[in-house]
Each structure stands twice: as C-alpha cells, then as structure tokens.
Enzyme design. Structure first.
Site, PDB file in Angstrom:
ATOM      1  N   HIS A 268      91.752  12.268  49.445  1.00  0.00           N
ATOM      2  CA  HIS A 268      92.289  13.477  48.811  1.00  0.00           C
ATOM      3  C   HIS A 268      93.766  13.208  48.539  1.00  0.00           C
ATOM      4  CE1 HIS A 268      88.682  15.784  49.813  1.00  0.00           C
ATOM      5  NE2 HIS A 268      88.763  15.293  51.036  1.00  0.00           N
TER       6      HIS A 268
ATOM      7  N   HIS B 297      83.031   7.939  49.565  1.00  0.00           N
ATOM      8  CA  HIS B 297      83.161   8.908  48.469  1.00  0.00           C
ATOM      9  C   HIS B 297      84.164   8.332  47.469  1.00  0.00           C
ATOM     10  CE1 HIS B 297      81.152  12.198  50.745  1.00  0.00           C
ATOM     11  NE2 HIS B 297      81.712  11.619  51.791  1.00  0.00           N
TER      12      HIS B 297
ATOM     13  N   HIS C 228      78.776   4.715  53.842  1.00  0.00           N
ATOM     14  CA  HIS C 228      79.229   6.094  53.593  1.00  0.00           C
ATOM     15  C   HIS C 228      80.623   6.120  52.969  1.00  0.00           C
ATOM     16  CE1 HIS C 228      79.402  10.405  55.484  1.00  0.00           C
ATOM     17  NE2 HIS C 228      80.037  10.364  54.335  1.00  0.00           N
TER      18      HIS C 228
ATOM     19  N   ARG D 132      84.370   9.276  44.338  1.00  0.00           N
ATOM     20  CA  ARG D 132      84.853  10.390  43.484  1.00  0.00           C
ATOM     21  C   ARG D 132      84.618  10.201  41.994  1.00  0.00           C
ATOM     22  NH1 ARG D 132      85.167  13.318  48.012  1.00  0.00           N
ATOM     23  NH2 ARG D 132      87.070  13.039  49.234  1.00  0.00           N
TER      24      ARG D 132
ATOM     25  N   HIS E 190      78.552  10.077  59.952  1.00  0.00           N
ATOM     26  CA  HIS E 190      79.790  10.405  60.684  1.00  0.00           C
ATOM     27  C   HIS E 190      79.579  11.120  62.021  1.00  0.00           C
ATOM     28  CE1 HIS E 190      79.232  14.216  58.659  1.00  0.00           C
ATOM     29  NE2 HIS E 190      79.704  13.803  57.515  1.00  0.00           N
TER      30      HIS E 190
ATOM     31  N   ASP F 105      83.131   6.866  55.925  1.00  0.00           N
ATOM     32  CA  ASP F 105      83.279   8.191  55.312  1.00  0.00           C
ATOM     33  C   ASP F 105      84.603   8.240  54.527  1.00  0.00           C
ATOM     34  OD1 ASP F 105      82.794  10.769  54.503  1.00  0.00           O
ATOM     35  OD2 ASP F 105      83.176  11.685  56.451  1.00  0.00           O
TER      36      ASP F 105
ATOM     37  N   HIS G 186      74.058  14.689  56.928  1.00  0.00           N
ATOM     38  CA  HIS G 186      75.281  15.392  57.318  1.00  0.00           C
ATOM     39  C   HIS G 186      74.795  16.628  58.069  1.00  0.00           C
ATOM     40  CE1 HIS G 186      79.447  17.108  56.101  1.00  0.00           C
ATOM     41  NE2 HIS G 186      78.847  18.026  56.807  1.00  0.00           N
TER      42      HIS G 186
HETATM   43  C1  NCD Z   1      84.175  14.450  52.736  1.00  0.00           C
HETATM   44  C2  NCD Z   1      84.773  14.575  51.357  1.00  0.00           C
HETATM   45  O1  NCD Z   1      85.942  14.881  51.236  1.00  0.00           O
HETATM   46  O2  NCD Z   1      84.061  14.331  50.381  1.00  0.00           O
HETATM   47  N1  NCD Z   1      85.039  15.013  53.687  1.00  0.00           N
HETATM   48  C3  NCD Z   1      85.214  14.541  54.891  1.00  0.00           C
HETATM   49  O3  NCD Z   1      85.587  15.306  55.759  1.00  0.00           O
HETATM   50  N2  NCD Z   1      85.011  13.275  55.155  1.00  0.00           N
HETATM   51  C4  NCD Z   1      82.868  15.110  52.747  1.00  0.00           C
HETATM   52  C5  NCD Z   1      82.052  14.861  53.935  1.00  0.00           C
HETATM   53  O4  NCD Z   1      81.481  13.788  54.085  1.00  0.00           O
HETATM   54  O5  NCD Z   1      81.943  15.761  54.748  1.00  0.00           O
HETATM   55 ZN    ZN Z   2      81.140  11.967  53.721  1.00  0.00          ZN
END
Ligand code: NCD
Ligand code: ZN
Length: 487
Positions: free
Chosen positions: A329, A78, A76, A80, A253, A325, A197
C-alpha cells in the site's frame, strides 16, 4: 574455469543456452544434508548433479564458497495488477521477487476486477504475458462451481476462499459454512489447491465496532481484532469442514492470527494430516518495531514469545511453507493510520526480503538447511502441484539462487523494487547475501539488479485432475491460443 561474474554478466545460461556447469557450490536440499557439487544445467533444466570437480560439460563457472538453493515459491502475493497499479504492477512486483530470490509467485484473485469468472481469469492471465521477471501462477476466486471449473481448465492452480470481506474482496466472499463447503466439494472434484483466508465477518465487525465505540484506535487494537475470536472461530469452522469432507485446505497467513491459531491448526492436523499452513518468516517485533512503525507493521508483527513459536513451527515443519502475503500500500494510504489505525489498510511489501530473512535465520542456526529449502520451495511446489519446480534435481527447471554465507547487507528501501518504495525492514542488517537468481537457466537478477525482465511464464498444475493441457510433468506456459480454446 570462468568466474561466476562472467556467467551472471552474460545475462543468461552461462554460455549460449546449451550445457554449462556451476562448479563447487554447496547444494541445499530438502531431503539431504548440504553437499558440495557440480550442477550441470542444460538450457532451461537441471541436467545433472555430480560430485564436485568432475563435471565439464560446456563452460564451467566457479561457485566455490557459495550456497545453491532452489528459488523460492511464494504462495501468497498481491501484485495489484490489474486494477491498483498505483500500488504495484506485474513488472515491479516480479522485479522485487527476482531481486529477493523468489522465482515463482502465486497471485491472489483480489485484483480488480476480482477474479471470480473464467473471462476475468483469462483476461488477467493474458494481461500478464511477457511482463513478469519470474514465473507466476494465479489463484481463482469466487464461489460459482461452473466458473471454478472453467478457471481450473484455464490454468488456475487453486482457489482462494475468503471467509471475510471488505471492498476489494466482496465478490470473493464465502459468507457461511454452506458456501465454504460448496467450494470444498468442487475442489475435491478438481484436485486443485484450496487456500483459505479464515474469518468470521460478523464477529470481527462486532468486535471492531465495540472497540471503536470505546475510543480505541491504535495498531494494537487492530491486532486485537485480527487475532480475535472472530478469526479463530472462522479458522475452526473451515478446519472442521475440511476434515469432514477429507478435502485438504491450506491456511493463508496463519502468522497473522497469532499463536492461538497455531494451536488450532496443530489440533486439526493431528486428525487430518493433509491440512497445510503458511507463515511469513517472523521479522517484525511488537516490542521494538510496532511502536516505531505503527500501522506500517500491520498486519503481522510478533511478540518475542510468538516469534519464537512461529520460528520453531517453521523450523520443525509444523508450518509447511513460508509465504509473504506481499501486500503493498502507498504511504498516502498508510499515513492516515498514524492517528487512527482503523483508517489504514493492513499489508506491507515483503517479497524482496522473504528468502533473505530465512537465509539469515539459517546462518544464525535457527533454521535447518533442509527446512529452509522445503518451506521456501519444496512444500509450495507440492501444494500447487508443480512437478518440475521447488527442487534441484535432473529434469527440474533450473530455478535457483546462489547465496554467499560470508556476506551481509542492510535492507535499504530506496533501492528496492516494489512500487510503493518502502519496507518495514528498512535499515535491518541481515547475514548472508544473495549473489544471483536464475530462472529456467537464465540469470534474472544479480544482487539487487534485474538482469532480464519479462521472461517469466504462466505456470499451471502438473499434477491433480485439473490439468487441462500439457499433461503430467509439465509446468510449461501454454501459448495464449491454446489457453483461450481451453476456456
Ligand atoms: C491484504 C491486501 O492488502 O490485499 N492485506 C493484508 O493485510 N495482507 C489482503 C489480505 O490478504 O488480507
Ligand atoms: Zn493476502
């Protein structure tokens, strides 16, 4: 015998891609006690595991005093890319993985555009080619059965179901039980993984609105919704659907939803044992880190009691897999949350610290070596249907890490690889030190330095009915031309 430094500095498989030996390291595995061995590597694969001091096929490198474990597989992340490359890119995200001992990442479909069609899946897959430092698999998204079938044929290891929505996820959304069950039925036909999710959008929206009306806007208020009745109701409903349809689902998660979610999962799994769940390795505390970090610690931060329960659940196998996860950001995106926690997106970078946190727990006696290996590598490989990944055995890909149990290090965000340049664990002292990461026999990272970027390959399932090319036993990349044909 040559020093391990020479092997790592050679930047690759000890010698010239032929046979070589890692001598005298302590092999950690999911199904046996740790044992000191000689590991024989042949090109990209593990050729043999032999008694220590006996193997001499090709150059021999000294790993005395080190632990050897499979590279982690993160179900898991991201990264981006495409679409939000100001937060992370294939290059930076996979560099963070390599530097942290993760040799395979599975990227979520919430990249932009959202991965809901075969064309978007193939475009993303092809856009990653030649750029990743570690191997990668890609989740499919959306609810259209025909597109899901096509994405499976294009190599998707599974589908991510979103029972909640927000701007980056709106097209991935399964708005009700009917939509969720439709995806589960298609998945039963495809034999791929299903990651969920969990949530109930309407209930969570109402809860949030009620708190905002009452002037509540702290990180604790955000946590109250994340762990609130909406997400728990969503969790119960998908567990019921999976059990009704006898279709395995994997809960994404679980740690974010708190201990009540863990209780729900344990209850459901007693009835349907093929359910699985993931958690990050608990690291951030509500008592110490949350007051200091605020929204930078969201979404997953633990009270002392919750932390113990989640560590125990990972340690006893209740929770199958450790997954980060990883959700970077920028500071600019997080900072508005200092005054109004609703104004910051949840998520933090976690890839580079995931295996090191688990190794710290192993050295502290909190995590058995077998569970360390299975939670980080064995279970994720089974869930994704990757026959040659997740363990160190003859014929498997030589994806591995060398760890120094006598070392230690301090997490320093200024030297980490995630593009956002911060870590919620900055300053944390951890036991053990990652010496080197190998991907298919080649040294890709030494400590924090990337030795060989760009060698990661696309990986598809080798088990289940979703195999479109390659056949059982193969987790190899399939050249672009062949893949384009299969889509
Ligand atoms: C994730 C994201 O920012 O893409 N955010 C997070 O809280 N981990 C999206 C997600 O998996 O909920
Ligand atoms: Zn996620």
């Amino acid at each position: 015998m040559r020093s391990l430094d020479e092997a790592i500095n050679a930047g690759q498989s000890g010698a010239d891609g032929g046979r070589w030996v890692i001598r005298g390291g302590r092999l950690l595995s999911a199904d046996a006690e740790p044992v000191v061995v000689d590991l024989v590597i042949d090109g990209e694969r593990v050729a043999a595991v032999e008694p220590a001091g006996t193997a001499d096929a090709g150059p021999v490198f000294d790993a005395a005093g080190l632990d050897i474990a499979p590279g982690a597989i993160d179900l898991h992340v991201h990264l981006r890319d495409p679409g939000q490359t100001h937060k992370e890119t294939v290059e930076t995200g996979t560099a963070a993985a390599a530097a942290g001992g993760t040799t395979l990442v599975c990227d979520m479909p919430s990249t932009q555009p959202q991965v809901t069609t075969v064309d978007r899946y193939v475009a993303k897959r092809d856009a990653w080619t030649g750029r990743a430092a570690v191997d990668y698999a890609l989740w499919a998204g959306g609810t259209d059965p025909d597109q899901l079938r096509g994405m499976a044929a294009a190599g998707a290891v599974g589908v991510k179901i979103y029972m909640a929505t927000s701007p980056g996820f709106d097209q991935l959304y399964s708005p009700d039980d009917t939509a969720v069950r439709r995806v589960l039925r298609v998945s039963a036909e495809l034999g791929w993984a299903v990651s969920v999710h969990a949530g109930d959008q309407a209930a969570s929206d109402a809860h949030r609105a009620e708190l905002i009306r009452a002037g509540r806007r702290t990180p604790a208020d955000v946590l109250a919704v994340t762990r609130g009745p909406g997400n728990l109701a969503g969790l119960r409903s998908v567990l019921t659907a999976a059990t009704d349809l006898r279709q395995p689902v994997h809960l994404a998660h679980l740690s974010a939803y708190g201990t009540a979610a863990l209780d729900e999962f344990v209850r459901a799994r007693a009835e349907f044992p093929r359910l699985t769940a993931e958690s990050c390795f608990p690291a951030l505390s509500e008592e110490e880190d949350l007051p200091r970090l605020g929204v930078y610690a969201l979404p997953t931060v633990f009270s002392a009691a919750a932390r113990d329960r989640f560590v125990d659940a990972i340690a006893d196998g209740t929770i199958d897999a450790i997954a980060t996860d990883h959700a970077p950001h920028t500071r600019d995106e997080k900072d508005p949350g200092r005054h109004d926690a609703w104004a910051a997106p949840p998520g933090y970078p976690a890839l580079e610290t995931s295996l090191p946190l688990a190794y710290d727990a192993l050295l502290a006696g909190r995590l058995d070596p077998r569970r360390f290996v299975d939670a980080l590598a064995g279970a994720p490989a089974r869930i994704l249907g990757l026959a040659r990944k997740g363990r160190i055995a003859p014929g498997c890909d030589a994806d591995l890490v060398l760890l120094d149990p006598a070392g230690s290090w301090r997490v320093d965000e200024s030297t980490m690889h995630s593009l956002v340049g911060w870590s919620p664990l900055h300053g944390r002292e951890l036991r053990g030190r990652l010496v080197a990461t190998y991907l298919r026999g080649r040294s890709i990272a030494r400590g924090g330095d990337i030795m060989y970027p760009g060698g990661g390959q696309f990986v598809r399932r080798s088990t289940g009915r979703a195999v479109a090319a390659g056949g059982p036993g193969s987790t190899e990349k399939v050249p672009g031309a062949a893949e384009r044909r299969s889509s």
